[in-house]
Scaffold this motif. Structure first.
Motif, PDB file in Angstrom:
ATOM      1  N   LYS A  13       0.841  -1.197   0.000  1.00  0.00           N
ATOM      2  CA  LYS A  13       0.000   0.000   0.000  1.00  0.00           C
ATOM      3  C   LYS A  13       0.870   1.239   0.000  1.00  0.00           C
ATOM      4  CE  LYS A  13      -3.748   2.495   0.378  1.00  0.00           C
ATOM      5  NZ  LYS A  13      -4.744   2.511  -0.710  1.00  0.00           N
ATOM      6  N   ARG A  49      -5.966  -2.723   8.310  1.00  0.00           N
ATOM      7  CA  ARG A  49      -7.049  -2.112   7.525  1.00  0.00           C
ATOM      8  C   ARG A  49      -7.135  -2.714   6.129  1.00  0.00           C
ATOM      9  NH1 ARG A  49      -5.609   3.563   9.933  1.00  0.00           N
ATOM     10  NH2 ARG A  49      -7.161   3.704  11.569  1.00  0.00           N
ATOM     11  N   GLY A  53     -10.324  -4.904   4.504  1.00  0.00           N
ATOM     12  CA  GLY A  53     -11.009  -4.273   3.370  1.00  0.00           C
ATOM     13  C   GLY A  53     -11.350  -2.816   3.591  1.00  0.00           C
ATOM     14  N   LEU A  54     -10.818  -2.211   4.652  1.00  0.00           N
ATOM     15  CA  LEU A  54     -11.091  -0.788   4.855  1.00  0.00           C
ATOM     16  C   LEU A  54     -10.241   0.060   3.913  1.00  0.00           C
ATOM     17  CD1 LEU A  54     -11.227  -0.836   8.760  1.00  0.00           C
ATOM     18  CD2 LEU A  54     -13.162  -0.554   7.201  1.00  0.00           C
ATOM     19  N   LEU A  55      -9.074  -0.468   3.571  1.00  0.00           N
ATOM     20  CA  LEU A  55      -8.209   0.176   2.581  1.00  0.00           C
ATOM     21  C   LEU A  55      -8.090  -0.746   1.374  1.00  0.00           C
ATOM     22  CD1 LEU A  55      -5.183   1.393   4.765  1.00  0.00           C
ATOM     23  CD2 LEU A  55      -7.135   2.733   3.989  1.00  0.00           C
ATOM     24  N   LYS A  56      -7.879  -0.146   0.209  1.00  0.00           N
ATOM     25  CA  LYS A  56      -7.652  -0.941  -1.000  1.00  0.00           C
ATOM     26  C   LYS A  56      -6.146  -1.041  -1.232  1.00  0.00           C
ATOM     27  CE  LYS A  56     -12.114  -0.129  -1.786  1.00  0.00           C
ATOM     28  NZ  LYS A  56     -13.157  -1.087  -1.542  1.00  0.00           N
ATOM     29  N   ARG A  72     -15.942  -8.753  -3.040  1.00  0.00           N
ATOM     30  CA  ARG A  72     -16.854  -8.041  -2.145  1.00  0.00           C
ATOM     31  C   ARG A  72     -17.939  -8.924  -1.527  1.00  0.00           C
ATOM     32  NH1 ARG A  72     -19.029  -2.551  -4.941  1.00  0.00           N
ATOM     33  NH2 ARG A  72     -17.066  -1.689  -5.681  1.00  0.00           N
ATOM     34  N   LEU A  76     -18.060 -10.426   2.464  1.00  0.00           N
ATOM     35  CA  LEU A  76     -19.054 -10.020   3.466  1.00  0.00           C
ATOM     36  C   LEU A  76     -19.483 -11.205   4.317  1.00  0.00           C
ATOM     37  CD1 LEU A  76     -21.452  -7.495   1.695  1.00  0.00           C
ATOM     38  CD2 LEU A  76     -19.860  -7.058   3.554  1.00  0.00           C
ATOM     39  N   LEU A  79     -16.858 -11.856   6.809  1.00  0.00           N
ATOM     40  CA  LEU A  79     -16.833 -10.873   7.902  1.00  0.00           C
ATOM     41  C   LEU A  79     -17.796 -11.246   9.038  1.00  0.00           C
ATOM     42  CD1 LEU A  79     -16.491  -7.426   6.074  1.00  0.00           C
ATOM     43  CD2 LEU A  79     -14.804  -8.585   7.510  1.00  0.00           C
ATOM     44  N   ALA A  80     -18.818 -12.045   8.714  1.00  0.00           N
ATOM     45  CA  ALA A  80     -19.724 -12.501   9.771  1.00  0.00           C
ATOM     46  C   ALA A  80     -18.980 -13.360  10.785  1.00  0.00           C
ATOM     47  CB  ALA A  80     -20.888 -13.281   9.163  1.00  0.00           C
ATOM     48  N   HIS A  84     -13.168  -7.711  15.315  1.00  0.00           N
ATOM     49  CA  HIS A  84     -12.116  -6.709  15.126  1.00  0.00           C
ATOM     50  C   HIS A  84     -12.108  -5.707  16.279  1.00  0.00           C
ATOM     51  CE1 HIS A  84      -9.501  -3.739  13.453  1.00  0.00           C
ATOM     52  NE2 HIS A  84     -10.453  -2.871  13.209  1.00  0.00           N
ATOM     53  N   PHE A 104     -24.629  -3.341  17.374  1.00  0.00           N
ATOM     54  CA  PHE A 104     -23.702  -4.274  16.725  1.00  0.00           C
ATOM     55  C   PHE A 104     -24.297  -5.684  16.669  1.00  0.00           C
ATOM     56  CE2 PHE A 104     -20.109  -1.323  18.251  1.00  0.00           C
ATOM     57  CZ  PHE A 104     -20.227  -0.577  17.093  1.00  0.00           C
ATOM     58  N   LEU A 107     -26.298  -6.210  13.727  1.00  0.00           N
ATOM     59  CA  LEU A 107     -25.537  -6.320  12.482  1.00  0.00           C
ATOM     60  C   LEU A 107     -24.801  -7.647  12.364  1.00  0.00           C
ATOM     61  CD1 LEU A 107     -24.009  -2.712  12.278  1.00  0.00           C
ATOM     62  CD2 LEU A 107     -26.094  -3.576  11.216  1.00  0.00           C
ATOM     63  N   SER A 108     -24.388  -8.233  13.500  1.00  0.00           N
ATOM     64  CA  SER A 108     -23.597  -9.456  13.371  1.00  0.00           C
ATOM     65  C   SER A 108     -23.809 -10.480  14.493  1.00  0.00           C
ATOM     66  CB  SER A 108     -22.107  -9.103  13.260  1.00  0.00           C
ATOM     67  OG  SER A 108     -21.724  -8.270  14.331  1.00  0.00           O
TER      68      SER A 108
ATOM     69  N   ARG B 119     -20.702  -1.555   2.097  1.00  0.00           N
ATOM     70  CA  ARG B 119     -20.665  -0.097   2.163  1.00  0.00           C
ATOM     71  C   ARG B 119     -21.923   0.492   1.532  1.00  0.00           C
ATOM     72  NH1 ARG B 119     -14.486   1.855   1.031  1.00  0.00           N
ATOM     73  NH2 ARG B 119     -13.432   0.326   2.342  1.00  0.00           N
ATOM     74  N   ASP B 265     -10.821   4.678   0.160  1.00  0.00           N
ATOM     75  CA  ASP B 265     -10.026   4.191   1.286  1.00  0.00           C
ATOM     76  C   ASP B 265     -10.580   4.803   2.562  1.00  0.00           C
ATOM     77  OD1 ASP B 265      -8.249   2.525   0.138  1.00  0.00           O
ATOM     78  OD2 ASP B 265      -6.569   3.924   0.098  1.00  0.00           O
TER      79      ASP B 265
END
Lengths: 345, 267
Positions: A13, A49, A53-56, A72, A76, A79-80, A84, A104, A107-108, B119, B265
């Motif tokens: 990165k 990150r 997947g918060l950053l590419k 993607r 997902l 991520l379940a 984190h 939360f 959501l999960s 997202r 990002d």
């Protein structure tokens, strides 16, 4: 153990010209307690990150449970099964701990919420704004584990925890590992890695320096002994087989890194008047200095790494948060307890 | 439906701010209506007064109304054209500016987007949170006007009033969508809010200032071009083309916001 829990391959990165991380590759099998060690600004948070997947990434890939982060839809689902704890967990100030967890949970999931709250209690009905740093961190622990994840990724999870809770947390992590959960956490504290991890990856200046078994690392790390004496110290007196490094500091004191044989050390000191004697755990900086400066080039890299650490935010868009730096520095100081423990050895 | 969880959580956190806006708006409406009877008693020829305004000001604050002596015409000028379109519209663009950027700025997004929440769903959930907010403000003003008119014993055409509030609600939702896009694009709340309010306010002025000039086409950029409270309340004409544009623009902005956010990002 077919698919690794975490698989990082050539992960890179760049923020413009600034290196976040470069060419990171390592993998963590399921059910391992894995430490990710490096000074502030080394790229630990960036790596985490990227992994989530918060950053590419600029290049390379990261996979969790075999699924690439850039897929993607499939990711997902993964991520379940992931928990984190961010480096500096920020909740919603005006919302109570209970409502935060309710959110939360929606959501999960939250199958283990009560059990975790028994273990890491927080003032549930107060707004998070009123939480101490330690309580915020405990809330972060609960939210990370309450949906019973298979993989947990944490960025310096023990910062802000008081020592008793820290020990409880280490114990908890071992239990989770024994249940088959993969635990990946970053830290800049070698002692923490030593205490809980099975293996460790060491990162510096955005590059992977080593991936090692903790036992191997311990065998090579040792302790730092500092001796102040009015006499001129002869390094040759301290050249034992266990000596990893010996040098005279500018103020004339001896700085010795040794992996044991304190009898020989005490005998050697017999010839000197000793004004002050300190035995402490090896800090991460010592590890870097003594195990990875095998060539001059590496030495220059070390200087770079130190610069990066000093000005973490300026040089590294990774941006380990300002607020955390202060606390991290304090935590990096060897504690009196560590010194005592060493003296006993 | 995780969007709805996100929307419900976001809406709950905005209740207090929303209450304040409703109180201020109802107070403004109450004062405005309370003054109306004294207008009718005075000798001033308001039609003449209005015509003496420069065209730009008429376009901005008067709209298409020519008769200020009826309560409807009066309300359009004093309440809907300025307070509703400009101030409440700007408020919703501003409020929406923090929807996504607020979480990114504060880093709480790192606790949400590491869950099985895409997202896109996150952005849509944030947008949905603002729909009941718009509805509450919309209904509060509607109620204030109906009650206020009753208190001063004035007749008001309820059907047309409902039409103003229905189309006005769509306009406010479009303002939310403008804020949402800014919020998805910028990483800082202040920038997102500044951009959102700037766009709504700026295009409002653009629409007003270019009326009857060669640059009138520029006003098409403004959301205010697509509804006319005067036409709605005084004449009772619904501009269905304008309604369609507002809805289409809203959808496009939400989709764009989601796509922008997917590609960003977060750090």
């Amino acid at each position: 153990m077919s698919v690794p829990a975490i698989d990082i391959d050539g992960l890179t990165k760049f923020y413009g010209d600034v290196r976040g991380v470069e060419e990171l590759s390592f993998s963590v099998p399921e059910g391992e307690l894995f430490g990710f060690l490096g000074p502030n600004g080394a790229g630990k948070s960036t790596t985490i990150r990227l992994l989530l997947g918060l950053l590419k990434p600029t290049d390379g890939t990261a996979r969790i449970l075999g699924v690439p982060v850039d897929d993607r839809a499939a990711f997902l689902d993964v991520l379940a099964r992931v928990g984190h704890i961010p480096g500096d967990p920020r909740f919603y100030d005006d919302v109570s701990g209970r409502k935060t967890l309710d959110y939360f949970a929606g959501l999960s999931g939250d199958a283990r919420r009560d059990e975790l709250l028994d273990r890491f209690p927080v003032p549930l009905d107060r707004p998070v704004r009123a939480y101490s740093r330690g309580n915020r961190q405990k809330l972060a622990i609960v939210q990370a584990f309450m949906h019973d994840p298979r993989v947990v990724v944490m960025d310096e999870p023990t910062s802000g925890l008081d020592p008793l809770v820290q020990q409880e947390f280490y114990e908890f992590l071992r239990e989770e590992r024994d249940r088959g959960v993969t635990v990946f956490f970053s830290t800049h504290i070698l002692g923490e890695v030593r205490e809980v991890c099975d293996r460790v990856a060491i990162i510096r200046g955005g590059r992977l320096v080593a991936v090692e078994d903790i036992d191997d690392l311990l065998a090579r790390s040792g302790k730092v002994v500092t001796v102040q004496s009015p006499d001129a110290i002869d390094l040759a007196d301290f050249d034992f087989p266990e000596t990893i490094d010996a040098r005279i500091d500018p103020d004339g004191s001896l700085r010795l890194v040794t992996s044991g044989n304190y009898d020989a050390l005490v005998d050697a000191l017999d010839g000197y008047r000793v004004d002050d004697l300190e035995v402490r755990e090896t800090a991460i900086e010592d590890v870097f200095m003594h195990f990875y400066d095998e060539s001059e080039v590496e030495r220059e890299d070390d200087a770079d790494a130190a610069d990066v650490a000093d000005t973490a935010d300026a040089t590294d868009a990774d941006a380990d948060a300002d607020s955390r730096d202060g606390e991290s520095d304090a935590a990096a100081e060897p504690s009196p307890a560590d010194a005592e423990e060493s003296a006993d050895a | 439906m995780r969007e709805l969880d996100i929307a419900a959580f976001e809406f709950a956190r905005r209740r207090r701010g929303l209450l304040v806006v409703c109180v201020l708006l109802v107070a403004t409406a109450g004062l405005t209506i309370a003054v109306f009877p004294s207008f009718g008693d005075s000798d001033i020829d308001f039609a003449e007064l209005l015509e003496s305004y420069p065209e730009e000001l008429q376009a901005a604050f008067v709209g298409s109304v020519t008769d200020i002596s009826s309560l409807e015409g009066y309300l359009v000028i004093e309440l809907y054209q300025l307070v509703w379109l400009l101030i409440v519209g700007s408020y919703f663009a501003y409020a929406a500016g923090s929807l996504v950027a607020g979480e990114v700025d504060r880093q709480s997004v790192e606790l949400v987007l590491v869950r099985p929440v895409s997202r896109t769903r996150f952005v849509v959930g944030k947008f949905l949170a603002m729909l009941p907010a718009v509805a509450v403000v919309d209904l509060a003003l509607l109620a204030a006007v109906v009650v206020g008119a009753g208190l001063i014993d004035e007749e008001i055409h309820l059907g047309r009033l409902l039409a103003v509030h229905a189309v006005g609600g769509l306009y406010l939702v479009a303002c939310v969508a403008v804020g949402l896009l800014a919020s998805a694009f910028f990483g800082r709340v202040r920038r997102a809010q500044g951009a959102a309010i700037g766009v709504v306010f700026g295009t409002f002025l653009l629409d007003s200032l270019t009326v009857d000039t060669d640059y009138e086409f520029l006003g098409a950029l403004s959301l205010t071009r697509y509804l006319d409270p005067g036409e709605l309340l005084v004449a009772g004409d619904v501009d269905w083309g304008g309604v369609a544009v507002l809805v289409a623009v809203t959808c496009a902005l939400v989709v764009l916001a989601a796509e922008v956010f997917e590609r960003r990002d977060l750090s």
